[in-house]
Design a protein around this motif. Structure first.
Motif, short mmCIF file in Angstrom:
data_model
loop_
_atom_site.label_atom_id
_atom_site.label_comp_id
_atom_site.label_asym_id
_atom_site.label_seq_id
_atom_site.Cartn_x
_atom_site.Cartn_y
_atom_site.Cartn_z
N GLU A 9 0.74 -1.13 -0.07
CA GLU A 9 0.10 -0.05 0.01
C GLU A 9 0.79 1.29 -0.02
O GLU A 9 2.00 1.15 0.62
CB GLU A 9 -1.04 0.11 1.21
CG GLU A 9 -1.85 -1.08 1.20
CD GLU A 9 -2.60 -0.95 2.79
OE1 GLU A 9 -2.81 0.03 3.16
OE2 GLU A 9 -3.14 -2.07 2.65
N ASP A 10 0.41 2.28 -0.78
CA ASP A 10 1.07 3.46 -0.71
C ASP A 10 0.86 4.36 0.52
O ASP A 10 -0.72 4.28 1.06
CB ASP A 10 0.74 4.51 -2.05
CG ASP A 10 1.25 3.79 -3.01
OD1 ASP A 10 2.40 3.50 -2.85
OD2 ASP A 10 0.59 4.35 -4.01
N PRO A 11 1.59 5.13 1.31
CA PRO A 11 1.04 6.04 2.30
C PRO A 11 0.05 7.22 1.99
O PRO A 11 -0.37 7.14 0.82
CB PRO A 11 2.44 6.78 2.51
CG PRO A 11 3.21 6.70 1.54
CD PRO A 11 2.81 5.58 0.69
N LEU A 12 -0.42 7.59 3.01
CA LEU A 12 -1.82 8.52 2.88
C LEU A 12 -1.39 9.78 1.93
O LEU A 12 -1.73 10.07 1.02
CB LEU A 12 -2.02 9.21 4.10
CG LEU A 12 -3.00 8.14 5.06
CD1 LEU A 12 -3.19 8.65 6.09
CD2 LEU A 12 -4.04 7.60 4.35
N TYR A 13 0.25 10.13 2.08
CA TYR A 13 0.72 11.20 1.33
C TYR A 13 2.09 10.46 0.66
O TYR A 13 2.86 10.27 1.22
CB TYR A 13 0.99 12.35 2.00
CG TYR A 13 1.79 13.42 1.07
CD1 TYR A 13 1.17 14.13 0.14
CD2 TYR A 13 3.02 13.67 1.13
CE1 TYR A 13 1.98 14.94 -0.92
CE2 TYR A 13 3.92 14.24 0.42
CZ TYR A 13 3.21 15.09 -0.59
OH TYR A 13 3.88 16.01 -1.64
N ALA A 14 1.95 10.53 -0.68
CA ALA A 14 3.43 10.07 -1.36
C ALA A 14 3.61 11.10 -2.34
O ALA A 14 2.77 11.25 -3.41
CB ALA A 14 3.12 8.80 -1.84
N GLY A 15 4.88 11.79 -2.25
CA GLY A 15 5.22 12.80 -3.47
C GLY A 15 6.31 12.09 -4.16
O GLY A 15 6.66 10.94 -4.41
N ALA A 16 6.79 12.83 -5.21
CA ALA A 16 7.67 12.32 -6.19
C ALA A 16 8.86 11.55 -5.64
O ALA A 16 9.55 10.52 -6.01
CB ALA A 16 7.96 13.21 -7.22
#
Length: 148
Positions: A9-16
């Protein structure tokens, strides 16, 4: 942080930056860290302390089982039960005896587990973890260097 990389799963916020760093870490490098001595001891140690009280994880206390006699039949507090089970599951790696892994799952299913029972399982996990090989320290550094 490594657990977050290993997660599907990706975290709640994921940037570049997150995705670039995650691309640099392969699942196999994360897996190697999870199987290593440092990570596993870092999980088993707190489980020992939570089960047996302050200093319970020290070699002398583990050997003599001192400080645990008054807790032998005292049930594990519900507030720490889930935490200890999670730590034990993390400390249990592929080279751990299946019987020990089953003991962890038995503890997870029971609410009436005694501190001494949990302490014995965590102590066995610590012994197994201390025999594990160290993770190649250059592995993590080279991965992060490739990302930077």
């Amino acid at each position: 942080c490594v657990e977050a990389f290993f997660s599907a799963e990706d975290p709640l916020y994921a940037g570049a930056d997150w995705f670039a760093l995650r691309a640099a870490f392969s699942r196999s490098s994360c897996h190697a860290i999870f199987q290593g001595k440092q990570y596993r001891c870092a999980c088993a140690g707190p489980a020992l302390s939570l089960a047996g009280g302050k200093g319970a994880g020290s070699k002398a206390k583990k050997k003599a089982r001192t400080g645990l006699t008054e807790l032998d039949e005292e049930p594990l507090p519900k507030t720490t039960h889930g935490l200890i089970v999670s730590l034990c599951r993390r400390a249990c790696a592929e080279d751990v005896d299946e019987t020990l892994c089953m003991a962890i799952e038995d503890i997870a299913c029971r609410e009436d587990v005694s501190r001494s029972e949990v302490f014995d399982v965590a102590s066995s996990l610590m012994k197994a973890a201390s025999k594990a090989s160290d993770v190649n320290k250059g592995l993590s550094v080279s991965v992060v260097d490739s990302w930077v």
